[in-house]
Design an enzyme around this catalytic site. Sequence first.
Site, PDB file in Angstrom:
ATOM      1  N   ASP A  31       0.800  -1.125   0.050  1.00 43.21           N
ATOM      2  CA  ASP A  31      -0.018   0.003   0.005  1.00 43.21           C
ATOM      3  C   ASP A  31       0.799   1.212   0.000  1.00 43.21           C
ATOM      4  OD1 ASP A  31      -2.059   2.046   0.850  1.00 43.21           O
ATOM      5  OD2 ASP A  31      -3.253   0.300   1.202  1.00 43.21           O
ATOM      6  N   ASN A  32       0.629   2.250  -0.804  1.00 42.45           N
ATOM      7  CA  ASN A  32       1.176   3.520  -0.621  1.00 42.45           C
ATOM      8  C   ASN A  32       0.773   4.540   0.307  1.00 42.45           C
ATOM      9  OD1 ASN A  32      -0.906   4.659  -2.190  1.00 42.45           O
ATOM     10  ND2 ASN A  32       0.213   5.160  -3.979  1.00 42.45           N
ATOM     11  N   TYR A 140     -15.109   5.397 -13.478  1.00 46.91           N
ATOM     12  CA  TYR A 140     -14.638   4.458 -12.425  1.00 46.91           C
ATOM     13  C   TYR A 140     -15.181   3.154 -12.702  1.00 46.91           C
ATOM     14  CZ  TYR A 140     -15.050   1.645  -8.041  1.00 46.91           C
ATOM     15  OH  TYR A 140     -15.048   0.690  -7.137  1.00 46.91           O
ATOM     16  N   ARG A 281     -28.432  13.700  -8.119  1.00 49.09           N
ATOM     17  CA  ARG A 281     -27.199  13.612  -8.763  1.00 49.09           C
ATOM     18  C   ARG A 281     -27.487  12.892  -9.949  1.00 49.09           C
ATOM     19  NH1 ARG A 281     -23.391  11.126  -4.205  1.00 49.09           N
ATOM     20  NH2 ARG A 281     -25.008   9.260  -4.311  1.00 49.09           N
TER      21      ARG A 281
END
Length: 328
Positions: A31-32, A140, A281
């Site tokens: 993980d960064n 996405y 939305r």
Amino acid sequence: MKILVTGGAGYIGSHTVKELSKEGYRPVILDNLSEGHRGALTEGSFHEVSLDDRDAVKRVVESEGIDAAIHFAASCYVGESMSDPLKYYRNNSINALNLLEVLVEAGVRKFVFSSTCATYGDPVKLPLDEEHPQNPVNVYGETKLVVERVLRALDRSHDFRSVMLRYFNASGADPDGRLGEDHRPETHLIPLVLQVALGQRKEIGVYGDDYDTPDGTCIRDYIHVVDLAQAHVRALRYLENGGDSRAFNVGTGNGFSVREVIDSARRITGHPIPERVTPRREGDPAELVANSTRIRSELGWDPEFTSIDAIMKTAWEWHRAHPDGYAD
């Protein structure tokens, strides 16, 4: 058995690391920390590495002797994906290719992929099953579908077997209180509602109350994060036992409206939680509910947390104990 878990310091990844450890696996977290938290690193070994550093990923895979991988690391905000598509194709698609290249070269052939129901796009039938057309309506979903297509090609070319788990709405928190949901910025309904109960925001916005649903608000399938984590463990076992590449929906099959979620939070917290209706939305379908028959019948997965109050209770306990999240 050593399992590489990319994004293992994130919300779903950290809960999955805990379940893997309970089942005797040895998780290796990569993980960064751009979205994850050091405070969520409670099990396994950790390497602070970004997937865009292919050489560093290769060193981890080779030095740790990885046997299989579970891939969570990704950007996951639908709205941001539409305004910054390059970031999403880089983080979600290109970085996944970096990882897959390393795994193929290292001879790793078992892979569990964190996909999404966003690959389906607007529903043409409900509940959504795995054969529903995949026509994502946001970047996405498109970037996740790209990876699914690559995995199907690798299955044919390299006998690279994968399970693609298409989640619905991950929610809740570790009942032991060690792990929870801490996104920055937060966009998920349950944490936002609980922030009102904690006095961190004045009200909760409801995006539209004129949908064709019983109370006029959108309906979603909320899946508890521990049940979701256990689905990953079952997917891994399925591959260990020689299972073919396969896609599975992960949801309870129960839909709850925005207002039902808010009402649940009022019951659990005892707070009135003021709400304000705002315009819809763009791109929000009225209803998204999973048909999870396949994962139940083929993997023996059976969710424990099926009521919205049960999910809400674990989320409230986490947020009340950690009002500032992991504070790291």
